[in-house]
Design a protein around this motif. Structure first.
Motif, PDB file in Angstrom:
ATOM      1  N   VAL A 233      71.954  37.232  23.608  1.00 50.32           N
ATOM      2  CA  VAL A 233      70.811  36.500  24.156  1.00 50.32           C
ATOM      3  C   VAL A 233      70.593  35.212  23.376  1.00 50.32           C
ATOM      4  CG1 VAL A 233      68.304  36.554  24.484  1.00 50.32           C
ATOM      5  CG2 VAL A 233      69.679  38.562  25.060  1.00 50.32           C
ATOM      6  N   ASP A 234      70.660  35.315  22.061  1.00 55.04           N
ATOM      7  CA  ASP A 234      70.462  34.157  21.188  1.00 55.04           C
ATOM      8  C   ASP A 234      71.481  33.057  21.493  1.00 55.04           C
ATOM      9  OD1 ASP A 234      68.414  33.742  19.438  1.00 55.04           O
ATOM     10  OD2 ASP A 234      69.569  34.189  17.640  1.00 55.04           O
ATOM     11  N   ILE A 235      72.734  33.428  21.577  1.00 56.10           N
ATOM     12  CA  ILE A 235      73.800  32.461  21.837  1.00 56.10           C
ATOM     13  C   ILE A 235      73.595  31.765  23.175  1.00 56.10           C
ATOM     14  CG2 ILE A 235      76.280  32.221  22.317  1.00 56.10           C
ATOM     15  CD1 ILE A 235      76.695  34.552  20.281  1.00 56.10           C
ATOM     16  N   LYS A 236      73.266  32.552  24.209  1.00 51.32           N
ATOM     17  CA  LYS A 236      73.076  31.990  25.552  1.00 51.32           C
ATOM     18  C   LYS A 236      71.856  31.085  25.597  1.00 51.32           C
ATOM     19  CE  LYS A 236      74.023  31.599  29.966  1.00 51.32           C
ATOM     20  NZ  LYS A 236      72.918  30.708  30.386  1.00 51.32           N
TER      21      LYS A 236
ATOM     22  N   SER B 162      77.663  34.188   7.678  1.00 54.40           N
ATOM     23  CA  SER B 162      78.519  35.270   8.123  1.00 54.40           C
ATOM     24  C   SER B 162      77.673  36.529   8.221  1.00 54.40           C
ATOM     25  CB  SER B 162      79.654  35.469   7.115  1.00 54.40           C
ATOM     26  OG  SER B 162      79.122  35.850   5.870  1.00 54.40           O
ATOM     27  N   GLU B 163      78.308  37.696   8.208  1.00 49.64           N
ATOM     28  CA  GLU B 163      77.550  38.947   8.280  1.00 49.64           C
ATOM     29  C   GLU B 163      76.546  39.042   7.142  1.00 49.64           C
ATOM     30  OE1 GLU B 163      78.319  43.688   7.684  1.00 49.64           O
ATOM     31  OE2 GLU B 163      79.986  42.425   8.296  1.00 49.64           O
ATOM     32  N   ASP B 164      76.892  38.495   5.995  1.00 53.22           N
ATOM     33  CA  ASP B 164      75.998  38.562   4.849  1.00 53.22           C
ATOM     34  C   ASP B 164      74.931  37.492   4.875  1.00 53.22           C
ATOM     35  OD1 ASP B 164      77.274  40.729   3.739  1.00 53.22           O
ATOM     36  OD2 ASP B 164      78.749  39.497   2.720  1.00 53.22           O
ATOM     37  N   GLY B 165      74.926  36.671   5.908  1.00 56.34           N
ATOM     38  CA  GLY B 165      73.863  35.695   6.051  1.00 56.34           C
ATOM     39  C   GLY B 165      73.959  34.535   5.087  1.00 56.34           C
ATOM     40  N   GLY B 166      75.061  34.382   4.383  1.00 51.04           N
ATOM     41  CA  GLY B 166      75.178  33.273   3.453  1.00 51.04           C
ATOM     42  C   GLY B 166      74.271  33.414   2.246  1.00 51.04           C
ATOM     43  N   THR B 167      73.705  34.604   2.040  1.00 48.05           N
ATOM     44  CA  THR B 167      72.689  34.749   1.015  1.00 48.05           C
ATOM     45  C   THR B 167      73.258  34.946  -0.378  1.00 48.05           C
ATOM     46  OG1 THR B 167      72.575  37.093   1.540  1.00 48.05           O
ATOM     47  CG2 THR B 167      70.996  35.659   2.620  1.00 48.05           C
ATOM     48  N   GLU B 168      74.478  35.492  -0.476  1.00 45.51           N
ATOM     49  CA  GLU B 168      75.048  35.696  -1.808  1.00 45.51           C
ATOM     50  C   GLU B 168      75.297  34.361  -2.497  1.00 45.51           C
ATOM     51  OE1 GLU B 168      78.437  38.161  -1.713  1.00 45.51           O
ATOM     52  OE2 GLU B 168      77.408  39.888  -0.859  1.00 45.51           O
ATOM     53  N   ALA B 169      75.794  33.387  -1.726  1.00 49.34           N
ATOM     54  CA  ALA B 169      76.016  32.064  -2.299  1.00 49.34           C
ATOM     55  C   ALA B 169      74.702  31.450  -2.742  1.00 49.34           C
ATOM     56  CB  ALA B 169      76.703  31.161  -1.277  1.00 49.34           C
ATOM     57  N   LEU B 170      73.666  31.635  -1.936  1.00 50.91           N
ATOM     58  CA  LEU B 170      72.363  31.091  -2.282  1.00 50.91           C
ATOM     59  C   LEU B 170      71.825  31.714  -3.557  1.00 50.91           C
ATOM     60  CD1 LEU B 170      69.945  29.331  -1.479  1.00 50.91           C
ATOM     61  CD2 LEU B 170      69.095  31.243  -0.125  1.00 50.91           C
TER      62      LEU B 170
ATOM     63  N   LEU C   9      72.092  27.641  14.123  1.00 52.30           N
ATOM     64  CA  LEU C   9      71.602  28.947  14.563  1.00 52.30           C
ATOM     65  C   LEU C   9      72.632  29.630  15.450  1.00 52.30           C
ATOM     66  CD1 LEU C   9      67.867  28.247  15.533  1.00 52.30           C
ATOM     67  CD2 LEU C   9      68.751  29.122  13.369  1.00 52.30           C
ATOM     68  N   GLN C  10      73.216  28.872  16.359  1.00 53.43           N
ATOM     69  CA  GLN C  10      74.189  29.462  17.266  1.00 53.43           C
ATOM     70  C   GLN C  10      75.441  29.918  16.525  1.00 53.43           C
ATOM     71  OE1 GLN C  10      76.401  27.162  20.331  1.00 53.43           O
ATOM     72  NE2 GLN C  10      75.304  28.431  21.817  1.00 53.43           N
ATOM     73  N   ARG C  11      75.872  29.136  15.563  1.00 51.67           N
ATOM     74  CA  ARG C  11      77.045  29.524  14.779  1.00 51.67           C
ATOM     75  C   ARG C  11      76.762  30.830  14.020  1.00 51.67           C
ATOM     76  NH1 ARG C  11      77.769  25.027  12.966  1.00 51.67           N
ATOM     77  NH2 ARG C  11      79.484  24.300  14.238  1.00 51.67           N
ATOM     78  N   GLY C  12      75.580  30.918  13.467  1.00 54.57           N
ATOM     79  CA  GLY C  12      75.196  32.150  12.783  1.00 54.57           C
ATOM     80  C   GLY C  12      75.169  33.338  13.734  1.00 54.57           C
ATOM     81  N   SER C  13      74.660  33.124  14.949  1.00 53.37           N
ATOM     82  CA  SER C  13      74.599  34.216  15.926  1.00 53.37           C
ATOM     83  C   SER C  13      75.991  34.661  16.349  1.00 53.37           C
ATOM     84  CB  SER C  13      73.794  33.771  17.161  1.00 53.37           C
ATOM     85  OG  SER C  13      72.426  33.658  16.844  1.00 53.37           O
ATOM     86  N   ARG C  14      76.929  33.730  16.448  1.00 52.02           N
ATOM     87  CA  ARG C  14      78.304  34.133  16.768  1.00 52.02           C
ATOM     88  C   ARG C  14      78.873  35.018  15.664  1.00 52.02           C
ATOM     89  NH1 ARG C  14      78.706  28.622  18.672  1.00 52.02           N
ATOM     90  NH2 ARG C  14      79.792  27.989  16.773  1.00 52.02           N
ATOM     91  N   ASN C  15      78.607  34.647  14.416  1.00 51.30           N
ATOM     92  CA  ASN C  15      79.056  35.489  13.303  1.00 51.30           C
ATOM     93  C   ASN C  15      78.408  36.866  13.339  1.00 51.30           C
ATOM     94  OD1 ASN C  15      80.827  33.638  12.161  1.00 51.30           O
ATOM     95  ND2 ASN C  15      79.288  32.737  10.825  1.00 51.30           N
ATOM     96  N   HIS C  16      77.133  36.906  13.659  1.00 49.23           N
ATOM     97  CA  HIS C  16      76.429  38.190  13.737  1.00 49.23           C
ATOM     98  C   HIS C  16      76.993  39.049  14.857  1.00 49.23           C
ATOM     99  CE1 HIS C  16      72.627  36.232  11.762  1.00 49.23           C
ATOM    100  NE2 HIS C  16      73.646  36.347  10.944  1.00 49.23           N
ATOM    101  N   LEU C  17      77.270  38.416  16.008  1.00 50.45           N
ATOM    102  CA  LEU C  17      77.846  39.167  17.125  1.00 50.45           C
ATOM    103  C   LEU C  17      79.191  39.761  16.728  1.00 50.45           C
ATOM    104  CD1 LEU C  17      77.799  40.072  20.068  1.00 50.45           C
ATOM    105  CD2 LEU C  17      78.753  37.831  20.699  1.00 50.45           C
ATOM    106  N   ARG C  18      80.020  38.973  16.072  1.00 50.12           N
ATOM    107  CA  ARG C  18      81.316  39.487  15.605  1.00 50.12           C
ATOM    108  C   ARG C  18      81.110  40.703  14.693  1.00 50.12           C
ATOM    109  NH1 ARG C  18      82.044  33.757  14.574  1.00 50.12           N
ATOM    110  NH2 ARG C  18      83.385  32.851  16.173  1.00 50.12           N
ATOM    111  N   ALA C  19      80.133  40.593  13.811  1.00 46.16           N
ATOM    112  CA  ALA C  19      79.889  41.670  12.849  1.00 46.16           C
ATOM    113  C   ALA C  19      79.433  42.944  13.544  1.00 46.16           C
ATOM    114  CB  ALA C  19      78.842  41.217  11.828  1.00 46.16           C
ATOM    115  N   PHE C  20      78.507  42.830  14.492  1.00 43.99           N
ATOM    116  CA  PHE C  20      78.033  44.021  15.197  1.00 43.99           C
ATOM    117  C   PHE C  20      79.154  44.681  15.995  1.00 43.99           C
ATOM    118  CE2 PHE C  20      73.585  42.273  14.817  1.00 43.99           C
ATOM    119  CZ  PHE C  20      73.056  43.373  14.154  1.00 43.99           C
ATOM    120  N   VAL C  21      79.941  43.860  16.679  1.00 44.07           N
ATOM    121  CA  VAL C  21      81.045  44.420  17.474  1.00 44.07           C
ATOM    122  C   VAL C  21      82.060  45.103  16.561  1.00 44.07           C
ATOM    123  CG1 VAL C  21      82.989  43.831  18.975  1.00 44.07           C
ATOM    124  CG2 VAL C  21      80.733  42.797  19.372  1.00 44.07           C
TER     125      VAL C  21
END
Length: 253
Positions: A164-167, A23-31, A188-200
């Motif tokens: 760009v990443d998603i495409k 997600s926006e946090d990159g899944g890093t907190e769980a890690l 990677l694409q799923r992560g990029s969709r989450n990032h796009l949502r976060a930026f928007v």
């Protein structure tokens, strides 16, 4: 603890990091909160590499030319995202950049693992903001300069990178049937969709209504209007892959 069990624990636990489809946090907190497992590497990207190596088939078959070109592109494209967000994180006190910078480290490490798997030389220069791919070099130069103008421009640059990443990933996934490549690209694409949502979403708090320039409007709206993807499907696919390999013994010794 035997070697096979060690590999499984690493893979299962760390699946909540990379294979959680960040997600926006990159899944890093769980890690960060996971219990310590046996792994002889050190550093965040080394852990990701250890995880992926237990997931992938470790088939020594050489990827074809188009697959190799795609992997080289994605390696530097993920590094471009990391370097751009790292630059903006230093310029602006906005959490999204530091969060996604770390996420992009896992993405770049994932592609590097595929390069190693197929015996492809890593194109990374080792210098932030410098790339062998001339198109990506031009893109970084332009976006980094625009992002220095204001926080709004930096956020728009981030959204554009994720478009760009998603495409690119969509195009590359249509060109391969390799199971290992598809597994990584899908995440990677799923992560990029989450990032796009976060930026928007963050752009909207600055009164900016972001409009896509790479993705089609329908595709963009479908992504933006859907929920953050948590990745349970990725974990299930991964666990099934592990069970199948445990049965035939391939790649687990």
């Amino acid at each position: 603890m035997n070697n096979r069990m060690t590999k499984f624990l690493i893979a299962f636990a760390l699946s909540f990091g990379f294979f959680a489809c960040d997600s926006e946090d990159g899944g890093t907190e769980a890690l960060a909160n996971l219990p310590l497992v046996e792994v002889s590497t050190d550093g965040y990207t080394d852990i990701i590499t250890a995880n992926l190596k237990t997931v992938l088939s470790m088939d020594t078959t050489v990827a074809d030319e188009s697959e190799q070109e795609g992997l080289l592109l994605m390696r530097e494209e993920e590094l471009l995202a990391h370097d751009t967000y790292s630059l903006f994180a230093d310029l602006y006190d906005v959490r999204i950049f530091s969060n996604i910078t770390r996420s992009e480290s896992t993405h770049a490490a994932a592609v590097l693992t595929l390069l190693d798997l197929f015996g492809i030389e890593d194109p990374a220069t080792g210098i932030a903001g410098e790339y062998n791919n001339e198109t990506l070099q031009t893109l970084y130069d332009e976006l980094s300069e625009k992002g220095k103008l204001s926080i709004e421009e930096a956020l728009k640059a981030g959204a554009f990178i994720e478009e760009v990443d998603i495409k690119d990933l969509e195009d590359l996934m249509a060109e391969t049937e390799n199971e290992d490549i598809l597994l990584v690209y899908d995440n990677l694409q799923r992560g990029s969709r989450n990032h796009l949502r976060a930026f928007v979403r963050v752009l909207s708090t600055y009164g900016v209504d972001y409009e896509p320039t790479v993705l089609g409007e329908d595709n963009f709206n479908e992504i933006i209007n859907s929920d953050t993807e948590r990745g349970s499907g990725c974990l299930n696919d991964y666990q099934n892959k592990y069970r199948n390999r445990k049965g035939n013994g391939n790649g687990w010794n």
